[in-house]
Design a protein around this motif. Sequence first.
Motif, PDB file in Angstrom:
ATOM      1  N   LYS A  92       2.584   4.651 -19.048  1.00  0.00           N
ATOM      2  CA  LYS A  92       2.671   6.164 -19.183  1.00  0.00           C
ATOM      3  C   LYS A  92       3.020   6.477 -20.531  1.00  0.00           C
ATOM      4  CE  LYS A  92       6.492   9.155 -17.880  1.00  0.00           C
ATOM      5  NZ  LYS A  92       7.774   9.428 -16.892  1.00  0.00           N
ATOM      6  N   THR A 138       2.006   8.265 -14.511  1.00  0.00           N
ATOM      7  CA  THR A 138       2.973   9.033 -14.472  1.00  0.00           C
ATOM      8  C   THR A 138       3.189   9.101 -12.669  1.00  0.00           C
ATOM      9  OG1 THR A 138       2.431  10.467 -15.981  1.00  0.00           O
ATOM     10  CG2 THR A 138       4.129  11.275 -14.897  1.00  0.00           C
ATOM     11  N   ARG A 139       2.459   9.259 -11.914  1.00  0.00           N
ATOM     12  CA  ARG A 139       2.424   9.253 -10.437  1.00  0.00           C
ATOM     13  C   ARG A 139       2.630   7.889  -9.992  1.00  0.00           C
ATOM     14  NH1 ARG A 139       2.864  13.324 -11.176  1.00  0.00           N
ATOM     15  NH2 ARG A 139       1.530  15.180 -11.146  1.00  0.00           N
ATOM     16  N   GLU A 186       6.438   7.472  -9.924  1.00  0.00           N
ATOM     17  CA  GLU A 186       7.185   8.391  -8.972  1.00  0.00           C
ATOM     18  C   GLU A 186       6.973   7.861  -7.634  1.00  0.00           C
ATOM     19  OE1 GLU A 186       6.179  12.410 -11.480  1.00  0.00           O
ATOM     20  OE2 GLU A 186       4.921  12.141  -9.404  1.00  0.00           O
ATOM     21  N   VAL A 187       5.919   7.205  -7.620  1.00  0.00           N
ATOM     22  CA  VAL A 187       5.531   6.715  -6.117  1.00  0.00           C
ATOM     23  C   VAL A 187       6.500   5.315  -5.842  1.00  0.00           C
ATOM     24  CG1 VAL A 187       3.802   5.442  -4.588  1.00  0.00           C
ATOM     25  CG2 VAL A 187       3.209   7.535  -5.717  1.00  0.00           C
ATOM     26  N   ASN A 191       3.784   5.891   1.175  1.00  0.00           N
ATOM     27  CA  ASN A 191       3.612   5.779  -0.191  1.00  0.00           C
ATOM     28  C   ASN A 191       3.070   4.219  -0.583  1.00  0.00           C
ATOM     29  OD1 ASN A 191       4.904   8.155  -1.620  1.00  0.00           O
ATOM     30  ND2 ASN A 191       6.524   7.818  -0.419  1.00  0.00           N
ATOM     31  N   LEU A 238      -3.868   4.901  -5.684  1.00  0.00           N
ATOM     32  CA  LEU A 238      -3.642   5.050  -7.255  1.00  0.00           C
ATOM     33  C   LEU A 238      -4.205   4.289  -7.915  1.00  0.00           C
ATOM     34  CD1 LEU A 238      -2.238   7.560  -8.673  1.00  0.00           C
ATOM     35  CD2 LEU A 238      -0.079   6.210  -8.286  1.00  0.00           C
TER      36      LEU A 238
END
Lengths: 518, 164
Positions: free
Chosen positions: A438, A453-454, A457-458, A471, A478
């Motif tokens: 990121k 970025t995701r 968070e995940v 998740n 992802l």
Amino acid sequence: MSVRVFVPRDTTALSLGADAVARRLEREAQQRGLELTLVRNGSRGLAWLEPLVEVETPAGRVAYGPVAPSDVPALLDTGLLEGSDNHPLAQGLTEAIPYLARQQRLTFARIGVTDPLSIVDYLAHDGFRGLEAALTREPQDIVEEVKASGLRGRGGAAFPTGIKWQTVLDTPADQKYIVCNADEGDSGTFADRLAMECDPYMLIEGMAIAGLAVGATQGYIYLRSEYPLAKQVLDAAIARAEAAGYLGDDLRGSGRTFHLEVRLGAGAYICGEETSLLESLEGKRGLVRFKPPLPAIEGLFGRPTVVNNVLSLAAVPFILAEGAEAYANHGMGRSRGTLALQLAGNVKRGGLIELAFGTTLRTLMEDFGGGTASGRALRAVQVGGPLCAYLPESQWDMPLDYETFAEVGAGVGHGGVVMFDDSVDMAEQARFSMEFCKVESCGKCTPCRIGSTRGVEVIDRIRANQNRDANLALLGELCETMEDGSLCAMGGMTPFPVQSALKHFPDDFQRAPEGDRS
Amino acid sequence: MSDSREWTPQAIQAEIDALKHKPGALLPILHAIQDRFGFVPEGAVPIMAESLGQTRAEVHGVISFYHHFRTSPPGRHVLQVCRAEACQSVGARALEAHAKKRLGVDYHQTTADRDITLEAVYCLGNCACGPSIRVDDEIRGRITPEAFDDLVDELRTQPLEVIG
Ligand SMILES: Cc1cc2nc3c(=O)[nH]c(=O)nc-3n(C[C@H](O)[C@H](O)[C@H](O)COP(=O)(O)O)c2cc1C
Ligand code: SF4
Ligand code: FES
Ligand code: FES
């Protein structure tokens, strides 16, 4: 007679107080009326013994380390200048230290032995023999020699160097360039830095030979700004090489031209990717270019350009001086020559280890490294930098060569070996991989820029025990999207360390959230 | 800080003129400006754009792309903590938390007395002897929280240098 005493001045030795040791030695010697000639050499690469003080004796150089300034009086009392072994820091003859004696130093034969900026030292240790040989040969002939050596790029992608040079040689142009990739961004790697700080003429020589081989008259070393000392050393070495006719308009009276300049990066990991690097050298943002065209055909300022890692170029003087066969005789399978491994992280005896391809991680980490610095059990190792997998113990016995590692989804990369003890939380490491992507993404592709970025968070949600199964499934998807939809390895390979952590260390993703642990 | 660190359009122009003949001159120029003034002043952007025949947006884009360039003045010392994996394995996360607490600032911030600007860095090439930090142009290895405190004391007790 004045005794020669060596105190290294590479970044690692300096980071551990080598300057203070040198000052203390001079002061003590003066007070005691001892005659001593202080030489500031490069490092031998035995990082755990730095600052490693050496004394020249009739039997050879004798080593003491790691030396603190406060050790100096006692060392002198117990016969440092005679090379005595009467002190706990005495390591005996430097070249007999097993860590060094067991290596096969082809590229790093001179580091720590010489004064890095002395051309006299360089010449006395086989320096510029490769360039002198190249000046008598045809360009195609030089390229053939490099091809026959089997040398593959040491920057990570392992592409055959001779074939890259052939493309540049075969592409007609009014101007061609040699660009040295000295961005060395991977955590756990410092071999490029050691080569530049401790033996800068070797890189200069390798680049000049590359210029002769493909018909390039201008070279650039793209150096990361995190290496201020390497910048100083290279600038000084280039000035001296020019003055001595090893660079400039008339290389050693041959009428051939090769100019060289150091350019600083500016703290962007992605600028180690070759096309991003070229954009940066052109004064732009370091956005990755689409390929084709290959840099070898349309590179810097649209001209044919050789982009090679420091160690690829640094291997070339040996190949030209000793012949391709001498190099190719080392190694295994399609991985020829030697690999500069860098043992780093939580390791008792970290440093540079140059060996023929084919050794194992266990040999490196246990025999050379002596296990962890913390004394705890070794748990995971990341080989090849932040875009490569974390390897569990079951993978520590396979031979280190490009093909074997690729088969299990691992990479050799630039040879960095980062060790972790059993206090490591692999879910936290996986999170960092995503975070790093990121921070360092060039921003061109959505899967890399947004996916990372995701990803952070995940992983945070998994670690907080929120909808863990959903998740975990999302993280898997992802990773696939990033792998498939990214233009370069930044986005495309960031999933590797993440997935390896998930696969080999699943327990770390199943822990109760912080605060809930009983 | 002494006057020579304070930028003027003339001084910026002089740095540009010394380098603008080079191919791909923008990065060398940005380095020269930051080395001399500690940062790249906003007011330098139109001068660079004009001298290099680029738009201001292009120059801005380049400055913001690279982590190294800053657009506001740093403290007297810039202190970078290595956040990368090899340093993590020997306690960089704890060191980073300690550094922020001790200095009372986060990354990219400067202490209230303007002594120290804290920055993150990803590897200093000192990975066998971490945790590593960089203070201005000097790299230091095996930095424990105690060693960090000593260093900060050392930096703060140094008499204000007269630069220039
Ligand atoms: C994200 C990323 C970072 C890279 N960083 C470096 C680097 O720091 N040094 C390097 O030599 N190659 C790096 N590479 C590889 C280069 O793109 C390229 O393959 C290399 O410079 C070619 O030289 P070689 O054939 O001598 O290895 C990186 C690649 C990627 C995708
Ligand atoms: S994968 Fe990431 S770093 Fe690579 S080109 Fe795409 S956005 Fe840039
Ligand atoms: S290039 Fe557009 S998504 Fe990757
Ligand atoms: S990872 Fe910190 S110096 Fe390399």
